[in-house]
Design a protein around this motif. Structure first.
Motif, PDB file in Angstrom:
ATOM      1  N   ALA A  98       0.831  -1.204   0.000  1.00  0.00           N
ATOM      2  CA  ALA A  98       0.000   0.000   0.000  1.00  0.00           C
ATOM      3  C   ALA A  98       0.869   1.259   0.000  1.00  0.00           C
ATOM      4  O   ALA A  98       0.547   2.239  -0.673  1.00  0.00           O
ATOM      5  CB  ALA A  98      -0.929  -0.004   1.209  1.00  0.00           C
ATOM      6  N   SER A  99       1.991   1.233   0.754  1.00  0.00           N
ATOM      7  CA  SER A  99       2.862   2.411   0.801  1.00  0.00           C
ATOM      8  C   SER A  99       3.529   2.656  -0.546  1.00  0.00           C
ATOM      9  O   SER A  99       3.888   3.784  -0.867  1.00  0.00           O
ATOM     10  CB  SER A  99       3.953   2.246   1.862  1.00  0.00           C
ATOM     11  OG  SER A  99       3.396   1.834   3.076  1.00  0.00           O
ATOM     12  N   ALA A 100       3.718   1.585  -1.295  1.00  0.00           N
ATOM     13  CA  ALA A 100       4.392   1.741  -2.587  1.00  0.00           C
ATOM     14  C   ALA A 100       3.401   2.036  -3.711  1.00  0.00           C
ATOM     15  O   ALA A 100       3.800   2.358  -4.827  1.00  0.00           O
ATOM     16  CB  ALA A 100       5.170   0.457  -2.908  1.00  0.00           C
ATOM     17  N   TYR A 101       2.110   1.978  -3.427  1.00  0.00           N
ATOM     18  CA  TYR A 101       1.092   2.167  -4.486  1.00  0.00           C
ATOM     19  C   TYR A 101       1.122   3.577  -5.046  1.00  0.00           C
ATOM     20  O   TYR A 101       1.178   4.556  -4.310  1.00  0.00           O
ATOM     21  CB  TYR A 101      -0.302   1.871  -3.940  1.00  0.00           C
ATOM     22  CG  TYR A 101      -1.412   2.141  -4.956  1.00  0.00           C
ATOM     23  CD1 TYR A 101      -1.749   1.187  -5.904  1.00  0.00           C
ATOM     24  CD2 TYR A 101      -2.088   3.366  -4.977  1.00  0.00           C
ATOM     25  CE1 TYR A 101      -2.746   1.433  -6.847  1.00  0.00           C
ATOM     26  CE2 TYR A 101      -3.080   3.627  -5.917  1.00  0.00           C
ATOM     27  CZ  TYR A 101      -3.404   2.650  -6.844  1.00  0.00           C
ATOM     28  OH  TYR A 101      -4.372   2.907  -7.777  1.00  0.00           O
ATOM     29  N   ARG A 102       1.134   3.703  -6.372  1.00  0.00           N
ATOM     30  CA  ARG A 102       1.007   5.002  -7.047  1.00  0.00           C
ATOM     31  C   ARG A 102      -0.055   4.847  -8.129  1.00  0.00           C
ATOM     32  O   ARG A 102      -0.155   3.796  -8.737  1.00  0.00           O
ATOM     33  CB  ARG A 102       2.311   5.399  -7.737  1.00  0.00           C
ATOM     34  CG  ARG A 102       3.515   5.510  -6.819  1.00  0.00           C
ATOM     35  CD  ARG A 102       3.555   6.829  -6.066  1.00  0.00           C
ATOM     36  NE  ARG A 102       4.695   6.901  -5.182  1.00  0.00           N
ATOM     37  CZ  ARG A 102       4.791   6.306  -3.990  1.00  0.00           C
ATOM     38  NH1 ARG A 102       3.793   5.550  -3.538  1.00  0.00           N
ATOM     39  NH2 ARG A 102       5.869   6.422  -3.250  1.00  0.00           N
ATOM     40  N   PHE A 103      -0.802   5.919  -8.370  1.00  0.00           N
ATOM     41  CA  PHE A 103      -1.745   5.877  -9.492  1.00  0.00           C
ATOM     42  C   PHE A 103      -1.312   6.916 -10.500  1.00  0.00           C
ATOM     43  O   PHE A 103      -1.493   8.107 -10.291  1.00  0.00           O
ATOM     44  CB  PHE A 103      -3.173   6.139  -9.007  1.00  0.00           C
ATOM     45  CG  PHE A 103      -4.168   6.049 -10.135  1.00  0.00           C
ATOM     46  CD1 PHE A 103      -4.587   4.811 -10.604  1.00  0.00           C
ATOM     47  CD2 PHE A 103      -4.656   7.185 -10.751  1.00  0.00           C
ATOM     48  CE1 PHE A 103      -5.488   4.713 -11.661  1.00  0.00           C
ATOM     49  CE2 PHE A 103      -5.564   7.106 -11.807  1.00  0.00           C
ATOM     50  CZ  PHE A 103      -5.975   5.864 -12.255  1.00  0.00           C
ATOM     51  N   GLU A 104      -0.703   6.474 -11.564  1.00  0.00           N
ATOM     52  CA  GLU A 104      -0.126   7.440 -12.506  1.00  0.00           C
ATOM     53  C   GLU A 104      -0.568   7.200 -13.933  1.00  0.00           C
ATOM     54  O   GLU A 104      -0.029   7.797 -14.866  1.00  0.00           O
ATOM     55  CB  GLU A 104       1.397   7.378 -12.396  1.00  0.00           C
ATOM     56  CG  GLU A 104       1.859   7.686 -10.988  1.00  0.00           C
ATOM     57  CD  GLU A 104       3.347   7.935 -10.901  1.00  0.00           C
ATOM     58  OE1 GLU A 104       4.107   7.190 -11.529  1.00  0.00           O
ATOM     59  OE2 GLU A 104       3.739   8.882 -10.200  1.00  0.00           O
TER      60      GLU A 104
END
Ligand code: BES
Ligand code: MN
Ligand code: ZN
Length: 503
Positions: A135-141
């Motif tokens: 979750a900490s590494a999740y990015r929405f790009e």
């Protein structure tokens, strides 16, 4: 991020970084103590200089620690040892991942899952570690232009491999199962987040149907998508009423995971899939209306949960039912005062077109009767009133069966994706009285989340049923605006527990 589970001491590992914990005040965790003695007290020396006291979620990155084969050691503050519980554990993991983002550490070993957390075993700690790290590494790009994509910027490399280490062997077997569960959960949560974060002009009902079809193909599930004409034949006047104001065609998705015994009755998950909720003719005010792209997070949580249980090949029969459409104002839209006939035959007076979630869910609940389900759970971003009642920490839980509610509460506690049991007393039902139809679609300002659940309960009389109002938990507003993936952890945990019980 790739995860693995191992046992062994830290000093001989040759990694880009080793993560170990330090309690307040400067008390070394077991793994930190091993590194300290291998390095002839180097950690103690540094700590004594006063650079890290051990405050929760603080951190200190060290390079070239003597007599260790790794490039870096990250010390993470754990707070007071006596107060190190579930929340603190999760915060420590989160802080560690954050501290390493932007460093060159790609191949990392963490000893945080080796820390004692009261009442929790290695399996819990490992699964939570995986989930929080992912979750900490999740990015929405996906929607950003090339130059704004962080993943293209050399300044921000990510952890590629994260190995969780335990000092002892004894709980390794359980931890291995847990890492698989944590990983499956993380990919389910990520799918739910992506779908939620996508804008309404891309994540349309048709798009959701395509995603369900893609998931079915990847994991050998059965999928069926009903079109407007099919829904007319079924008599889903309530669902179709909401859909009629939009140029986007409605879809009714049925996804089936049949990995349990043939004789086992299915668990049905119903997800609200309003891909954009403008309110319709009872149009919403403009402020923050963009967040109504998240009104399909119930649907996204069903798809995310299916991804998790399919990856785990969970031996259960589970059916996902997703009514999905847009709620738009239009010349052809339903108006306040209109009366719709639901699939159940009950007529509904529309007093506010913005109370549309219950209108699409009621037909989906009636449809679910045909599966002769073991139980049905619907998940919906149903009411602003639930946000007022519970804020963003707990989902509202309603059920016509207390033992089912207890089971779900427990799953939520375990998964740290909590719900709170709300009342469904008959006393509230009279607020839904209509002078012109069998039932009104709103019950006034008082107890808005409860009367919404009461509305649904009228369509859930033929089975054990629970309803999760996730309006406050499915996404975050403000600076950190974004989908949370909740309640995929709660639902997945519930199903894992059911699978354990059934064999
Ligand atoms: N999707 C909304 C609920 C919602 C509102 C979720 C705000 C999160 C934040 C739902 O369709 C809705 O509009 N509900 C109305 C019901 C009312 C008209 C009885 C609401 O909560 O205002
Ligand atoms: Mn609405
Ligand atoms: Zn809505």
């Amino acid at each position: 991020m790739e995860f693995s589970i191992k046992t062994g001491n830290p000093e001989k590992l040759s990694k880009d970084c080793i993560i170990v914990g330090v309690f307040e005040s400067r008390k070394l965790s077991a793994a930190a103590a091993v590194l300290d003695s291998a390095s002839d007290g180097y950690l103690t020396t540094i700590l004594n200089r006063g650079d890290l006291d051990g405050k929760l979620a603080s951190s200190l990155l060290l390079h070239n620690v003597p007599n260790t084969a790794s490039d870096r050691v990250l010390l993470v503050g754990l707070g007071k040892e006596k107060e190190f519980h579930e929340r603190q554990y999760r915060q420590a993991v989160q802080a560690a991942i954050k501290a390493l983002s932007g460093t060159g550490a790609k191949n990392v070993a963490s000893y945080l899952a080796d820390l004692p957390v009261k009442k929790q075993d290695a399996a819990w700690k490992v699964a939570q570690h995986v989930e929080v790290a992912a979750a900490s590494a999740y990015r929405f790009e996906q929607m950003k232009g090339k130059s704004n994509k962080e993943e293209n910027a050399e300044a921000a490399p990510h952890i590629a491999k994260l190995a969780l280490y335990l000092l002892q062997h004894d709980e390794l077997k359980k931890a291995e199962t847990a890492i698989k569960q944590g990983q499956a959960l993380a990919s389910g949560v990520n799918l739910a987040k992506d779908l939620g974060n996508l804008p309404g002009n891309i994540c349309t009902p048709t798009y959701l149907a395509e995603q369900a079809q893609a998931l079915a193909k990847d994991f050998d599930l059965q999928v069926e998508v009903l079109e407007r004409a099919d829904l007319e034949k079924l008599g889903m006047g309530s669902f179709l009423g909401v859909a009629q104001g939009s140029v986007q065609p409605p879809k009714f998705i049925i996804l089936q995971h049949h990995k349990g015994k043939k004789s086992q009755k299915p668990i049905v998950l119903v997800g609200k899939g309003i891909t954009f909720d403008s309110g319709g003719i009872s149009i919403k005010p403009g402020a923050e209306m963009d967040e109504m792209k998240y009104d399909m997070c119930g649907a996204a949580s069903v798809l995310g949960t299916f991804k998790a249980i399919a990856e785990l090949n969970l031996p259960l029969n589970v059916i996902g039912v997703i009514p999905t459409c847009e709620n738009m104002p239009d010349g052809n839209a339903i108006r306040p005062g209109d009366v719709l006939t639901s699939m159940s035959g009950q007529t509904i007076e529309i007093l506010n077109t913005d109370a549309e979630g219950r209108l699409i869910l009621c037909d989906a609940l009636t449809y679910s009767e045909r599966f002769e389900p073991e139980l049905v759970i619907d998940i919906a971003t149903l009411t602003g009133a639930c946000v007022i009642a519970l804020g963003s920490h707990a989902s509202g839980l309603y059920s016509n069966k207390d033992s089912l509610a207890k089971e779900l509460l427990h799953a939520g506690e375990h998964a740290v994706d909590r719900a709170w049991h709300m009342p469904l007393w008959d006393d509230y039902q009279e607020q839904l009285h209509s002078n012109f139809a069998d039932i009104a679609n709103i019950g006034g300002r008082a107890a808005g989340s409860i009367t919404a659940a009461c509305f649904l309960s009228r369509f859930a009389k033929k089975f054990d049923w629970a309803h999760l109002d996730v309006a406050g938990t499915a996404w975050k507003s403000g600076k950190e605006k974004g989908s949370t993936g909740r309640p995929v952890p709660l639902l997945t945990q519930f199903l894992i527990q059911r699978a354990e019980k059934s064999d």
